[in-house]
Design a protein around this motif. Structure first.
Motif, PDB file in Angstrom:
ATOM      1  N   ASN B  87       0.837  -1.218   0.000  1.00  0.00           N
ATOM      2  CA  ASN B  87       0.000   0.000   0.000  1.00  0.00           C
ATOM      3  C   ASN B  87       0.859   1.250   0.000  1.00  0.00           C
ATOM      4  OD1 ASN B  87      -2.321  -1.430   0.057  1.00  0.00           O
ATOM      5  ND2 ASN B  87      -2.657  -1.227   2.256  1.00  0.00           N
ATOM      6  N   LEU B  88       1.844   1.248   0.898  1.00  0.00           N
ATOM      7  CA  LEU B  88       2.709   2.428   1.005  1.00  0.00           C
ATOM      8  C   LEU B  88       3.439   2.676  -0.318  1.00  0.00           C
ATOM      9  CD1 LEU B  88       4.492   4.611   2.392  1.00  0.00           C
ATOM     10  CD2 LEU B  88       5.996   2.769   3.099  1.00  0.00           C
ATOM     11  N   GLU B  91       1.064   3.913  -3.139  1.00  0.00           N
ATOM     12  CA  GLU B  91       0.571   5.276  -2.935  1.00  0.00           C
ATOM     13  C   GLU B  91       1.693   6.296  -3.066  1.00  0.00           C
ATOM     14  OE1 GLU B  91      -1.591   5.047   0.715  1.00  0.00           O
ATOM     15  OE2 GLU B  91      -3.094   3.750  -0.199  1.00  0.00           O
ATOM     16  N   TYR B  92       2.841   5.973  -2.481  1.00  0.00           N
ATOM     17  CA  TYR B  92       3.958   6.923  -2.577  1.00  0.00           C
ATOM     18  C   TYR B  92       4.402   7.065  -4.043  1.00  0.00           C
ATOM     19  CZ  TYR B  92       8.517   9.070  -2.281  1.00  0.00           C
ATOM     20  OH  TYR B  92       9.577   9.914  -2.490  1.00  0.00           O
ATOM     21  N   ASP B  94       2.658   6.608  -6.763  1.00  0.00           N
ATOM     22  CA  ASP B  94       1.667   7.381  -7.525  1.00  0.00           C
ATOM     23  C   ASP B  94       1.963   8.872  -7.373  1.00  0.00           C
ATOM     24  OD1 ASP B  94       0.238   5.347  -8.563  1.00  0.00           O
ATOM     25  OD2 ASP B  94      -1.395   5.411  -7.097  1.00  0.00           O
ATOM     26  N   LEU B  95       2.210   9.243  -6.140  1.00  0.00           N
ATOM     27  CA  LEU B  95       2.513  10.647  -5.860  1.00  0.00           C
ATOM     28  C   LEU B  95       3.816  11.052  -6.551  1.00  0.00           C
ATOM     29  CD1 LEU B  95       1.841  13.222  -4.185  1.00  0.00           C
ATOM     30  CD2 LEU B  95       3.116  12.226  -2.302  1.00  0.00           C
ATOM     31  N   TYR B  96       4.802  10.159  -6.484  1.00  0.00           N
ATOM     32  CA  TYR B  96       6.106  10.422  -7.093  1.00  0.00           C
ATOM     33  C   TYR B  96       5.973  10.602  -8.607  1.00  0.00           C
ATOM     34  CZ  TYR B  96      11.070   9.711  -8.128  1.00  0.00           C
ATOM     35  OH  TYR B  96      12.357   9.864  -8.566  1.00  0.00           O
ATOM     36  N   TYR B  98       3.279  11.318 -10.278  1.00  0.00           N
ATOM     37  CA  TYR B  98       2.444  12.479 -10.559  1.00  0.00           C
ATOM     38  C   TYR B  98       3.259  13.769 -10.467  1.00  0.00           C
ATOM     39  CZ  TYR B  98      -1.560  15.622 -10.301  1.00  0.00           C
ATOM     40  OH  TYR B  98      -2.463  16.612 -10.542  1.00  0.00           O
ATOM     41  N   THR B  99       4.207  13.774  -9.520  1.00  0.00           N
ATOM     42  CA  THR B  99       5.027  14.975  -9.312  1.00  0.00           C
ATOM     43  C   THR B  99       5.777  15.364 -10.585  1.00  0.00           C
ATOM     44  OG1 THR B  99       5.270  14.345  -7.032  1.00  0.00           O
ATOM     45  CG2 THR B  99       6.819  15.961  -7.807  1.00  0.00           C
ATOM     46  N   PHE B 100       6.165  14.367 -11.374  1.00  0.00           N
ATOM     47  CA  PHE B 100       6.912  14.654 -12.597  1.00  0.00           C
ATOM     48  C   PHE B 100       6.111  15.434 -13.631  1.00  0.00           C
ATOM     49  CE2 PHE B 100      10.167  12.041 -11.037  1.00  0.00           C
ATOM     50  CZ  PHE B 100      11.291  12.443 -11.729  1.00  0.00           C
TER      51      PHE B 100
END
Lengths: 135, 139
Positions: B87-88, B91-92, B94-96, B98-100
């Motif tokens: 899970n971690l 989720e992390y 996805d955020l990473y 997306y940040t790009f």
């Protein structure tokens, strides 16, 4: 003028962080090897890092670029919860692997600090990257 | 005694050889597909799946020791650890990813897959760390 103010604030922030980081080092030095005192040092440092992590999540949540991601399963709140769950279960293994000498509390506190520090570093890198990409 | 040491040496040499061969395959895949983000992401996904296999093996080997087995006979804690980890990571990453792009562009798939791979490697190291602590303590 504005630029100078930003540079000054950044320097102030960095120096306050290094003071905080050395607080942990000082606390460990003052403990003179007493693991019970070192438990408190680790717990204090973990609390400080948790405050930083909360601030970083709040900063991301306020950022309009992350609005689209910040909903439902991908919400930052969910991420924070997942990370905490992982940290707690991983640290119970760490603690178990070291147990048997009566100082389990120390190992757990150390693991919590280290894993929290790692997550803090990850989030800081993410924030830095987000701003660097926009420039 | 001598035979046992020799056996250990052969087994560890074979393991090192096998893991470096796998790493070469991964690099080869990246080199072959450097023109396509999508294909490179697939190389990352394949390598991440391979590392995930190593993670499962490592988790099972920890669970199989009598010490951890006594603590967690139903292996419930192991299952929780693995699922919390997945899970971690998801989720992390996805955020990473997306940040790009921050909602624009396509490079995030490649970055997300690289993040998954790196996070898997890190988790494998973290598990190895637990095994090493346990071994040192058991001596």
């Amino acid at each position: 003028m504005k630029k100078n103010l930003v540079a000054f604030s950044l320097a102030l922030l960095l120096s306050s962080q290094s003071v905080q980081a050395s607080d942990y080092g000082l606390c460990i030095n003052r403990s003179k090897g007493d693991w019970r005192k070192q438990v408190v040092c680790n717990q204090d440092e973990t609390r400080r890092l948790m405050r930083e992590i909360n601030n970083t999540y709040a900063k991301l949540a306020r950022d309009p670029h992350f609005n689209r991601l910040n909903t439902g399963k991908t919400s930052l709140n969910e991420q924070f919860k997942s990370w905490q769950e992982y940290r707690n279960s991983y640290c119970s293994y760490w603690e178990k692997a070291q147990s048997g000498y009566g100082d389990e509390e120390y190992h757990r506190a150390e693991c919590m600090r280290l894993v929290t520090q790692k997550h803090y570093d990850d989030l800081e890198n993410l924030i830095e990257m987000a701003y660097a990409i926009r420039e | 005694m001598m035979k046992k040491s020799l056996g250990c040496l052969v087994v560890s040499s074979l393991a090192i050889f096998a893991s470096s061969a796998q790493a070469d395959l991964y690099q080869e895949c990246l080199d072959k597909n450097y023109m396509s983000d999508k294909e490179m992401a697939k190389c990352n996904d394949d390598e991440a799946t391979r590392i995930m296999g190593e993670i499962r093996k490592k988790v099972n080997s920890i669970a199989a020791t009598s010490y951890f087995n006594n603590w967690d006979p139903s292996k419930k804690n192991f299952k929780i650890l693995l699922s919390n980890w997945e899970n971690l990571r998801n989720e992390y990453c996805d955020l990473y990813g997306y940040t790009f792009t921050q909602g624009m562009g396509t490079i995030s798939v490649l970055q997300t897959s690289k993040c998954n791979l790196d996070m898997n490697k890190r988790f494998l190291e973290d598990l190895e760390h637990v095994v090493n602590i346990y071994r040192e303590n058991a001596l």
